[in-house]
Write an enzyme that holds these catalytic residues in place. Sequence first.
Site, PDB file in Angstrom:
ATOM      1  N   GLY A   1       7.537  17.082  92.799  1.00 23.50           N
ATOM      2  CA  GLY A   1       6.506  17.954  93.381  1.00 23.50           C
ATOM      3  C   GLY A   1       6.464  19.246  92.600  1.00 23.50           C
ATOM      4  O   GLY A   1       6.698  19.259  91.396  1.00 23.50           O
TER       5      GLY A   1
ATOM      6  N   CYS B   1       3.898  22.551  89.084  1.00 25.51           N
ATOM      7  CA  CYS B   1       3.592  22.237  87.679  1.00 25.51           C
ATOM      8  C   CYS B   1       3.351  20.755  87.407  1.00 25.51           C
ATOM      9  O   CYS B   1       2.252  20.371  87.005  1.00 25.51           O
ATOM     10  CB  CYS B   1       4.697  22.764  86.783  1.00 25.51           C
ATOM     11  SG  CYS B   1       4.718  24.561  86.732  1.00 25.51           S
TER      12      CYS B   1
HETATM   13  N1  LIG Z   1       5.981  28.205  88.595  1.00 28.22           N
HETATM   14  C1  LIG Z   1       6.564  27.665  87.508  1.00 28.22           C
HETATM   15  O1  LIG Z   1       7.684  27.176  87.552  1.00 28.22           O
HETATM   16  C2  LIG Z   1       5.824  27.659  86.199  1.00 28.22           C
HETATM   17  C3  LIG Z   1       6.539  27.337  85.028  1.00 28.22           C
HETATM   18  C4  LIG Z   1       5.863  27.343  83.821  1.00 28.22           C
HETATM   19  C5  LIG Z   1       4.510  27.624  83.789  1.00 28.22           C
HETATM   20  N2  LIG Z   1       3.834  27.904  84.943  1.00 28.22           N
HETATM   21  C6  LIG Z   1       2.423  28.234  84.847  1.00 28.22           C
HETATM   22  O2  LIG Z   1       2.289  29.649  84.978  1.00 28.22           O
HETATM   23  C7  LIG Z   1       1.086  29.972  85.676  1.00 28.22           C
HETATM   24  C8  LIG Z   1       1.418  30.816  86.898  1.00 28.22           C
HETATM   25  O3  LIG Z   1       2.187  30.014  87.774  1.00 28.22           O
HETATM   26  P1  LIG Z   1       2.938  30.655  89.033  1.00 28.22           P
HETATM   27  O4  LIG Z   1       3.754  29.568  89.628  1.00 28.22           O
HETATM   28  O5  LIG Z   1       3.580  31.915  88.623  1.00 28.22           O
HETATM   29  O6  LIG Z   1       1.677  30.979  89.969  1.00 28.22           O
HETATM   30  P2  LIG Z   1       1.663  31.789  91.323  1.00 28.22           P
HETATM   31  O7  LIG Z   1       0.609  31.166  92.145  1.00 28.22           O
HETATM   32  O8  LIG Z   1       3.039  31.931  91.859  1.00 28.22           O
HETATM   33  O9  LIG Z   1       1.197  33.258  90.885  1.00 28.22           O
HETATM   34  C9  LIG Z   1      -0.066  33.532  90.356  1.00 28.22           C
HETATM   35  C10 LIG Z   1      -0.399  34.977  90.740  1.00 28.22           C
HETATM   36  O10 LIG Z   1      -1.588  35.372  90.054  1.00 28.22           O
HETATM   37  C11 LIG Z   1      -2.328  36.235  90.905  1.00 28.22           C
HETATM   38  N3  LIG Z   1      -3.694  36.341  90.424  1.00 28.22           N
HETATM   39  C12 LIG Z   1      -4.691  35.422  90.482  1.00 28.22           C
HETATM   40  N4  LIG Z   1      -5.793  35.905  89.887  1.00 28.22           N
HETATM   41  C13 LIG Z   1      -5.488  37.132  89.424  1.00 28.22           C
HETATM   42  C14 LIG Z   1      -6.205  38.117  88.700  1.00 28.22           C
HETATM   43  N5  LIG Z   1      -7.480  37.921  88.300  1.00 28.22           N
HETATM   44  N6  LIG Z   1      -5.602  39.282  88.405  1.00 28.22           N
HETATM   45  C15 LIG Z   1      -4.332  39.495  88.789  1.00 28.22           C
HETATM   46  N7  LIG Z   1      -3.592  38.590  89.467  1.00 28.22           N
HETATM   47  C16 LIG Z   1      -4.163  37.433  89.767  1.00 28.22           C
HETATM   48  C17 LIG Z   1      -2.154  35.604  92.268  1.00 28.22           C
HETATM   49  O11 LIG Z   1      -2.435  36.525  93.309  1.00 28.22           O
HETATM   50  C18 LIG Z   1      -0.691  35.166  92.218  1.00 28.22           C
HETATM   51  O12 LIG Z   1       0.156  36.174  92.735  1.00 28.22           O
HETATM   52  C19 LIG Z   1       0.420  28.639  85.998  1.00 28.22           C
HETATM   53  O13 LIG Z   1      -0.498  28.331  84.994  1.00 28.22           O
HETATM   54  C20 LIG Z   1       1.580  27.666  85.961  1.00 28.22           C
HETATM   55  O14 LIG Z   1       1.156  26.358  85.652  1.00 28.22           O
HETATM   56  C21 LIG Z   1       4.468  27.953  86.136  1.00 28.22           C
END
Ligand SMILES: NC(=O)c1ccc[n+]([C@@H]2O[C@H](COP(=O)([O-])OP(=O)(O)OC[C@H]3O[C@@H](n4cnc5c(N)ncnc54)[C@H](O)[C@@H]3O)[C@@H](O)[C@H]2O)c1
Length: 462
Positions: free
Chosen positions: A263, A266
Amino acid sequence: MNITVIGAGYVGLVTGACFAELGNHVTCVDVNESKIANLKKGILPIYEPGLEPMVISNMNEGRLQFVSSMSEIAADSHVIFIAVGTPSDKDGAADIQYVLEAARNIGAHISQYCVVVDKSTVPVGMADQVDNVIREELQKRGLSLRFDVVSNPEFLREGAAIEDFMRPDRVIIGLESNNAKSIMLDLYLPILRSPERIYFMNVKDAEMTKYAANAMLATRISFMNEMSVLCERMGVDIENVRIGIGSDTRIGSAFLNPGCGYGGSCFPKDVRALVKMAERNGVAPYILHAVEKRNFEQKRVLPDKIVNVFGEDLTGVTLGVWGLSFKPGTDDMREASSLVLIEEAIRRGACVQAYDPAAVGVAGRILPSEWMDSGKLKLTGHQYDALKDADALVLVTEWKPFCYPDMTAMKNLMRQFIIFDGRNQYDPKHIRAAGFEYYGMGRGEVNYKRAALSLREAVGAE
Ligand SMILES: NC(=O)c1ccc[n+]([C@@H]2O[C@H](COP(=O)([O-])OP(=O)(O)OC[C@H]3O[C@@H](n4cnc5c(N)ncnc54)[C@H](O)[C@@H]3O)[C@@H](O)[C@H]2O)c1
């Protein structure tokens, strides 16, 4: 260096805190105002080991600040990271609206050369779109500033995010400009100490590397899950097979653990997005479809095992569930296997008592309140509270405190002594020797009848 991080979620917050820890001046901007208000008070929106003290100490040192609008940020950023979410849209493709909004905001506010870094997982070609959007916004302002867009996908694992960020196996950077290359080297050399583990490539190659990596890992999991189902049917213990194949250096032992499905934020969405990219480019994604299908089915294996033991109607059955997050070390429940299990159990009439070391708060917010109001779901504050009068323990997430359960305490609490081990955490021999029935994932033995009989006796049914 002055760094702005757009998006203060799992990736943005870790990126911001870690770069601040290395002496940079970091501003994290997030549109979620309550998140920012809490962060300013030192209250973190997520659970991630080691992150809270790092955020607080860097705020106190004046190296890390939080704002809710791009207009508040210092326009003198040298590097701007985009770390907003890229969830699935209704077709399964990556929803890029938040990335485009971030790009618009960058174009509307920068006032000097900077490197814009896509850290979000974005479809191939996204950097060009980000570049165009920033250019359009600058034109609206009558400016012709230089900037570079770089792809620097993130590979951190929730639960070990700081360790992964500060000591990465490798850093992937896609770029086309020498200026950007020297800035990215300056940024990452304090972490890597030597440039050998920084892999520079074209932007599109870097964008695809992230999807290919996640799809490969998901494929290994789904492959092992499929093997586990076959092993169970054929009287084979998948755990011995796992050790056997993992010791082959061509295969390696990582990501070979069978379980009750993957799950998180990602793997599921990135596999779906890659499927869409393949289809849009005229490639049939046979393997990726199979990976998804197996994962869908795998999340239903635990509920099926429970039905095989207790019958289709679970009225009168109480399940103690250990683990709600999609994996240990995080409170993230996005697409967690626990969601499928709990919904199916409650739909069939069971009562669920669930405990998780970090995700109980998240569960309380995202699970239907009527389940809790009606007493169908109880979230407990201790792992053993979840077992009070339970007919079975269902282990869904392999948190460390679940590794060596106190069998005597469990027997004093539980109504029936049955364990469904969704992550093959336990040695079936030990569990059975302690007087429990044991059902793992692909352990080669099935014996459902006795438990079903004993439940009928316990509830006085015909
Ligand atoms: N979570 C992981 O383990 C992980 C690992 C590697 C890559 N990623 C990638 O990184 C990216 C972020 O993932 P995450 O888990 O941190 O997401 P998340 O949902 O935890 O955080 C995203 C944040 O972005 C904010 N946001 C949205 N639009 C915005 C804007 N226009 N301006 C400012 N803030 C804004 C949201 O309010 C939220 O707090 C995704 O593309 C994900 O695929 C995540």
